[in-house]
Design a protein around this motif. Structure first.
Motif, PDB file in Angstrom:
ATOM      1  N   CYS A 298      17.137   1.764 -49.494  1.00  0.00           N
ATOM      2  CA  CYS A 298      16.293   2.891 -49.079  1.00  0.00           C
ATOM      3  C   CYS A 298      14.891   2.459 -48.665  1.00  0.00           C
ATOM      4  O   CYS A 298      14.296   3.064 -47.779  1.00  0.00           O
TER       5      CYS A 298
ATOM      6  N   LEU B  66      23.839   5.071 -55.664  1.00  0.00           N
ATOM      7  CA  LEU B  66      24.992   5.977 -55.669  1.00  0.00           C
ATOM      8  C   LEU B  66      26.130   5.408 -54.835  1.00  0.00           C
ATOM      9  O   LEU B  66      25.892   4.753 -53.816  1.00  0.00           O
TER      10      LEU B  66
ATOM     11  N   TYR C   7      25.849   8.599 -51.567  1.00  0.00           N
ATOM     12  CA  TYR C   7      24.652   8.051 -50.907  1.00  0.00           C
ATOM     13  C   TYR C   7      24.423   8.760 -49.575  1.00  0.00           C
ATOM     14  O   TYR C   7      23.298   8.925 -49.129  1.00  0.00           O
TER      15      TYR C   7
ATOM     16  N   ARG D 215      20.296  10.751 -49.365  1.00  0.00           N
ATOM     17  CA  ARG D 215      19.687  10.972 -50.680  1.00  0.00           C
ATOM     18  C   ARG D 215      18.603   9.940 -50.984  1.00  0.00           C
ATOM     19  O   ARG D 215      18.060   9.915 -52.087  1.00  0.00           O
ATOM     20  N   CYS D 216      18.271   9.091 -50.022  1.00  0.00           N
ATOM     21  CA  CYS D 216      17.251   8.061 -50.237  1.00  0.00           C
ATOM     22  C   CYS D 216      15.932   8.657 -50.705  1.00  0.00           C
ATOM     23  O   CYS D 216      15.435   9.636 -50.128  1.00  0.00           O
TER      24      CYS D 216
ATOM     25  N   VAL E 150      16.938   7.916 -56.248  1.00  0.00           N
ATOM     26  CA  VAL E 150      17.955   7.149 -55.526  1.00  0.00           C
ATOM     27  C   VAL E 150      17.234   6.147 -54.620  1.00  0.00           C
ATOM     28  O   VAL E 150      16.449   6.538 -53.753  1.00  0.00           O
TER      29      VAL E 150
ATOM     30  N   GLU F 231      22.390   2.145 -52.267  1.00  0.00           N
ATOM     31  CA  GLU F 231      23.802   2.505 -52.177  1.00  0.00           C
ATOM     32  C   GLU F 231      24.593   1.541 -53.039  1.00  0.00           C
ATOM     33  O   GLU F 231      24.391   0.332 -52.980  1.00  0.00           O
TER      34      GLU F 231
ATOM     35  N   VAL G 125      27.330   6.018 -60.577  1.00  0.00           N
ATOM     36  CA  VAL G 125      25.865   6.081 -60.557  1.00  0.00           C
ATOM     37  C   VAL G 125      25.425   4.796 -61.245  1.00  0.00           C
ATOM     38  O   VAL G 125      25.604   4.626 -62.448  1.00  0.00           O
TER      39      VAL G 125
ATOM     40  N   ASP H  56      21.817  16.986 -57.826  1.00  0.00           N
ATOM     41  CA  ASP H  56      20.572  16.826 -57.085  1.00  0.00           C
ATOM     42  C   ASP H  56      19.483  17.557 -57.868  1.00  0.00           C
ATOM     43  O   ASP H  56      19.689  18.667 -58.347  1.00  0.00           O
TER      44      ASP H  56
END
Length: 188
Positions: A96, A110, A115, A120-121, A138, A141, A163, A186
């Motif tokens: 990320c 994730l 991911y 979701r970064c 997060v 990946e 996770v 989330d």
């Protein structure tokens, strides 16, 4: 006429790609997440076994996933321990932000499907286990497609329900060990 030709060519393409066709059928028609292929393992003496990481082995086949189970308010997953530091079992800098992270940071990786191509970064998720809830960011990946190479610390692809968390997350949840059943969602 052109649209019928494109449709016919698409059908022919899918019929010649049974793994792809099977993945599409399962994911969209049956709403499941099955492997789309298998990666052949290779022996190496360079595998990083920090945190009891599994190493690829010659002759073994490892499932590859492009999907993960659907995300809900309490998504079931398996928590694994990962070092996000340079030289750790994470293999390479976090995807990320292309940086290493200290194990005292509340960070996770994730599985590929979760991911979401980086969607979701740098976003937070809430993890619940052992009667505790924590928030973690997060940063990477846990690749469910590729593995058994230097980039992935010679480890097999992640399962599709992982996770992969820093030591700080494990400590905040008051748990230890190699794997732990959790739920996550989330964070708002």
């Amino acid at each position: 006429m052109a649209s019928k030709l494109v449709f016919a060519l698409a059908i022919l393409f899918l019929l010649n790609k049974p793994n792809l066709l099977q993945a599409i059928q399962h994911r969209f028609l049956l709403d499941t997440c099955d492997p789309f292929g298998y990666l052949s393992g290779t022996d190496t003496n360079n595998c990083n076994t920090e945190n009891d990481s599994q190493c690829c082995q010659s002759g073994q086949s490892y499932p590859q996933y492009q999907c993960s189970p659907d995300v809900s308010d309490a998504t079931s997953a398996i928590l694994t321990l990962n070092s996000f530091q340079a030289g750790g079992d994470g293999g390479s800098p976090s995807s990320c932000d292309n940086t290493w992270h200290d194990n005292s940071e509340m960070v996770v990786a994730l599985s590929t499907g979760w991911y979401d191509g980086g969607g979701r970064c740098l976003k937070n998720i809430q993890i619940t286990a052992n009667g505790q809830s924590v928030v973690a960011m997060v940063v990477d990946e846990c690749d469910s497609v590729n593995g058994c190479d230097e980039t992935h610390a010679y480890q097999p692809p992640c399962r599709n329900n992982i996770v992969d968390a820093s030591q700080a997350v494990w400590d905040a949840l008051g748990i230890s060990g190699g794997e732990y059943d959790i739920t996550w969602s989330d964070a708002n």
